[in-house]
Write an enzyme that holds these catalytic residues in place. Structure first.
Site, PDB file in Angstrom:
ATOM      1  N   GLU A 214     -11.133  93.664  71.840  1.00 50.33           N
ATOM      2  CA  GLU A 214     -10.389  93.283  70.636  1.00 50.33           C
ATOM      3  C   GLU A 214     -10.813  91.909  70.103  1.00 50.33           C
ATOM      4  OE1 GLU A 214      -6.238  93.941  71.503  1.00 50.33           O
ATOM      5  OE2 GLU A 214      -6.547  96.116  71.538  1.00 50.33           O
ATOM      6  N   GLU A 317      -9.678 102.481  74.086  1.00 50.78           N
ATOM      7  CA  GLU A 317      -8.321 102.136  74.545  1.00 50.78           C
ATOM      8  C   GLU A 317      -7.263 102.607  73.567  1.00 50.78           C
ATOM      9  OE1 GLU A 317      -7.488  97.982  75.639  1.00 50.78           O
ATOM     10  OE2 GLU A 317      -5.456  98.290  74.859  1.00 50.78           O
TER      11      GLU A 317
END
Length: 466
Positions: A214, A317
């Site tokens: 991220e 994810e």
């Protein structure tokens, strides 16, 4: 010849299809509910619902489906009695008695789902002479090795960092975002190679890495921000060359590893630069772009697939957040997986990875209180295992669609049904059909000139195998 034989096989009346069902308000959980016989199709009717399947129309291969083997999963696993540990391993990694996971993710350095922050070097050691994976040897590596063994050594593992060590960052903190200091880019690149080499020495081969978990998120936990140009230049000038110098060209490097919303910009920035793109095997993505009732950005993934067909797409994810121990039975948990997996595969994804495979009764452990759901929870006070319907929804794909399968044409005639299909290496066809509505209905699954009629229960998912 094989395509022709397959088509003939599914068009001949008398061939059977086995149907596996998971449905709300029933006891069905990956339960074989029907064995149906293909018959010559009647003319199509506007008033009926269809799922059209053509095994001759083939798309991307499947690498695997699985979940993340984090510190939290490993610590929870270690607290279970031997029988509970064996049940978890069988449930996830056995093909016949479980759902056959073959893909896994783990964290480089600590993440939010660790009991505390840690790195593999002492403070200030930019030469990496102190590098040690000792923090992983107690719980995480033993868990990964158990998973590898139970899967028959079919498990492909990739690893992601949440943050470099604090001294390498401009905020001097592993948490709260910050950026990699320019003077530490080479050291941080060598950190990945050290991790892979140490894991291999410990008996855990690393199939791939992502550059940063991220990279556009500033979190209260371990995080580090890379703009698109930052990630491109780090890959091009530091990480890629370091991996090749270390003889690690066989390790697959994935960029982005964040949500679908900005995946286009990241792909353009990196893949349009040939000097960077040569090091990038593919792109990873998550599902957290919009949980306020908006539409997930599946089309962005499909566009990347169209623009860069030589690059690979892996969902790296996703998890339902906002853990609530009274909500294990919430049906939307599983439906979030079914909806995402169908759309991501239809958009070109070759692999799909859930977040933690196992969490405790609090939705952790987690050192910043960012608790969430997992398909299986363990009450570490009693040793009891709790299966959410997420486990079964994922299993409708992972148990039946095996590595090396190729996606095939599967399309529904009504929007109440979501569907995708694959043909396995042995020629077996697998079609997944999900009904996320509160209405029951029948539909005809049509293959060539033959079909079978099925009933879709409200809030259900079915896997049809023939």
């Amino acid at each position: 010849m094989m395509l022709l034989a397959l088509l003939l096989m599914v068009q001949v009346p008398g061939k059977h299809a086995v149907v596996y069902t998971t449905a709300e308000s029933t006891s069905f959980r990956l339960t074989p509910t029907d064995t149906l016989t293909f018959k010559p199709s009647e003319p199509t009717s506007e008033g009926k619902v269809y799922v059209f399947v053509d095994p001759r129309k083939r798309f991307q291969p499947l690498i695997g489906i699985g979940g993340a083997l984090t510190d939290a999963s490993a610590e929870t696993f270690a607290k279970l009695p031997a029988a509970g540990q064996e049940e978890v391993m069988t449930a996830y990694y056995s093909t016949d008695r479980g759902i056959g996971y073959t893909l896994g993710r783990t964290n480089i350095n600590s993440c939010d789902f660790s009991s505390e922050s840690y790195t593999y070097v002492t403070e200030g050691d930019s030469a990496l002479t102190s590098f040690s994976i000792a923090p992983d040897l107690r719980y995480k590596i033993p868990l990964i090795k158990r998973a590898m063994a139970t899967s028959g050594n079919r498990l492909k593992l990739f690893a992601s960092p949440w943050s470099p060590p604090a001294f390498m960052k401009d905020n001097n903190d592993m948490l709260h975002g910050g950026h990699l200091r320019p003077e530490y880019r080479n050291a941080w690149a060598r950190y990945y190679t050290k991790f892979i080499e140490h894991y291999r020495k410990a008996g855990v081969p690393v199939w791939g890495i992502t550059i940063q978990n991220e990279p556009m998120a500033t979190q209260t936990w371990e995080s580090c921000v890379y703009q698109a140009s930052d990630e491109r230049d780090f890959l091009k000038n530091h990480l890629g060359p370091a991996m090749w110098r270390a003889g690690l060209r066989d390790v697959h490097i994935m960029v982005w590893d964040h949500n679908r919303d900005l995946i286009i910009q990241r792909a353009l920035a990196i893949f349009d630069d040939s000097a960077a793109a040569k090091y990038a095997w593919g792109v990873g993505f998550h599902w957290y772009e919009d949980w306020s009732g908006g539409t997930q950005m599946y089309g962005n993934v499909a566009l990347v697939n169209r623009l860069y067909p030589d690059k690979h797409l892996v969902f790296t994810e996703g998890t339902p957040a906002n853990f609530d121990s009274t909500a294990y039975g919430r049906w939307s948990l599983g439906e979030a997986y079914g909806r995402s997996m169908i759309n991501d595969f239809n958009s070109g994804a070759e692999g799909w990875t859930d977040w933690n495979i196992l969490l405790d009764e609090r939705g952790g452990p987690n050192h910043v209180g960012n608790f969430c759901f997992a398909p299986i929870h363990a009450d570490t006070r009693t040793g009891k295992l709790i299966y959410t319907n997420s486990y079964y929804y994922i299993g409708h794909f992972s148990k039946f669609i095996r590595p090396g399968a190729r996606r095939i044409l599967a399309a529904a005639s009504r929007s109440m049904l979501l569907t995708t299909g694959f043909v396995n290496p042995d020629g077996q066809v697998v079609v997944v059909v999900m009904n996320p509505t509160s209405n029951a209905g029948t539909f005809n699954l049509v293959v060539g000139a033959t079909s079978v009629e099925l009933r879709a229960r409200p809030h259900s998912i079915q896997t049809v195998v023939f």
